[in-house]
Design a protein around this motif. Structure first.
Motif, PDB file in Angstrom:
ATOM      1  N   GLU A 193      32.724  28.622  45.559  1.00 35.03           N
ATOM      2  CA  GLU A 193      34.178  28.694  45.403  1.00 35.03           C
ATOM      3  C   GLU A 193      34.570  29.848  44.492  1.00 35.03           C
ATOM      4  O   GLU A 193      35.566  30.550  44.743  1.00 35.03           O
ATOM      5  N   GLN A 194      33.797  30.072  43.442  1.00 29.94           N
ATOM      6  CA  GLN A 194      34.083  31.181  42.525  1.00 29.94           C
ATOM      7  C   GLN A 194      33.917  32.520  43.234  1.00 29.94           C
ATOM      8  O   GLN A 194      34.744  33.429  43.066  1.00 29.94           O
ATOM      9  N   CYS A 231      34.147  33.044  46.483  1.00 31.14           N
ATOM     10  CA  CYS A 231      35.229  33.174  47.460  1.00 31.14           C
ATOM     11  C   CYS A 231      36.512  33.656  46.788  1.00 31.14           C
ATOM     12  O   CYS A 231      37.215  34.521  47.315  1.00 31.14           O
ATOM     13  N   HIS A 232      36.813  33.077  45.644  1.00 27.35           N
ATOM     14  CA  HIS A 232      38.002  33.489  44.905  1.00 27.35           C
ATOM     15  C   HIS A 232      37.924  34.964  44.533  1.00 27.35           C
ATOM     16  O   HIS A 232      38.909  35.712  44.681  1.00 27.35           O
ATOM     17  N   GLN A 271      40.373  38.016  45.865  1.00 29.39           N
ATOM     18  CA  GLN A 271      41.025  38.856  44.868  1.00 29.39           C
ATOM     19  C   GLN A 271      40.776  40.331  45.171  1.00 29.39           C
ATOM     20  O   GLN A 271      41.683  41.167  45.046  1.00 29.39           O
TER      21      GLN A 271
END
Length: 220
Positions: free
Chosen positions: A21-22, A24-25, A29
């Motif tokens: 998830e990190q 992907c974020h 960005q």
């Protein structure tokens, strides 16, 4: 309380999901930053019913510009799995006037099925102004073929010759001189200048090695 193997798997999976998830974020960005710096940059993604990332396509401004000049023949490949999450990395590749490979679009996908490939190709086609390439080259894949037939009906679909030739040894295992056959086959494939010349040399090749009854060779 004792720690079971299942508990360890759950803990590892939880850490991996958090890390995923990190990443992907951070990826989205970066895409947003690219789009802010140049409006011609393109990216699109979908999520599943749990609102988790499912698939993503991105094309930078340079690739979009290059596609206007080099969209006549495009290679689509989804065989790369080089990231820690084992997600297939798909890419559209063209060839410029110097014979150099150029990236025309990229995608990360979770599933390798027809619906996924349809979505990827539709996004890429929309990004490129709905101009279908004259030809598209892929590995042998039924899901890819189905997607191309629906999304790119005006593009000629051909299979990658490297993948075809790489399958020769296991398709003609009974041959004692398979190495000699491969050498002659490559000569016919790469050095025939016209379709007529290829057909004539191919027939002679098959007859000389007595492969008239080989189902795979005759189907090639």
């Amino acid at each position: 309380m004792p720690i079971l193997l299942k508990d360890m798997h759950n803990a590892v999976q939880k850490d991996r999901c958090k890390e995923f998830e990190q990443d992907c974020h951070a990826m989205f960005q970066y895409f947003a930053k690219m789009k802010e710096a140049n409006e011609d940059c393109f990216y699109s993604w979908t999520v599943d019913e749990e609102k988790k990332w499912k698939k993503v396509v991105w094309v930078d401004a340079r690739s979009r510009a290059a596609c206007l000049d080099f969209e006549d023949v495009v290679c689509f490949n989804a065989t790369y799995i080089t990231n820690c999450y084992e997600l297939p990395f798909a890419n559209f590749v063209g060839v410029n006037q110097h014979g150099q490979s150029i990236i025309l679009g990229c995608a990360l996908i979770r599933r390798e099925d027809s619906e996924t490939y349809k979505w990827v190709m539709k996004q890429w086609l929309e990004c490129m102004g709905d101009v279908q390439p004259g030809g598209i080259i892929t590995d042998h894949s039924t899901p890819m073929a189905n997607a191309i037939q629906e999304v790119l009906p005006n593009s000629r679909h051909r299979l990658c010759v490297w993948h075809i030739l790489s399958k020769v040894p296991r398709r003609v295992l009974a041959m004692k001189n398979v190495g000699e056959f491969q050498k002659n086959m490559k000569e016919v494939v790469y050095n025939s200048l016209t379709p007529e010349e290829f057909k004539g040399r191919w027939i002679c090749l098959i007859q000389s090695f007595k492969l008239e009854g080989n189902e795979w060779i005759n189907g090639s």
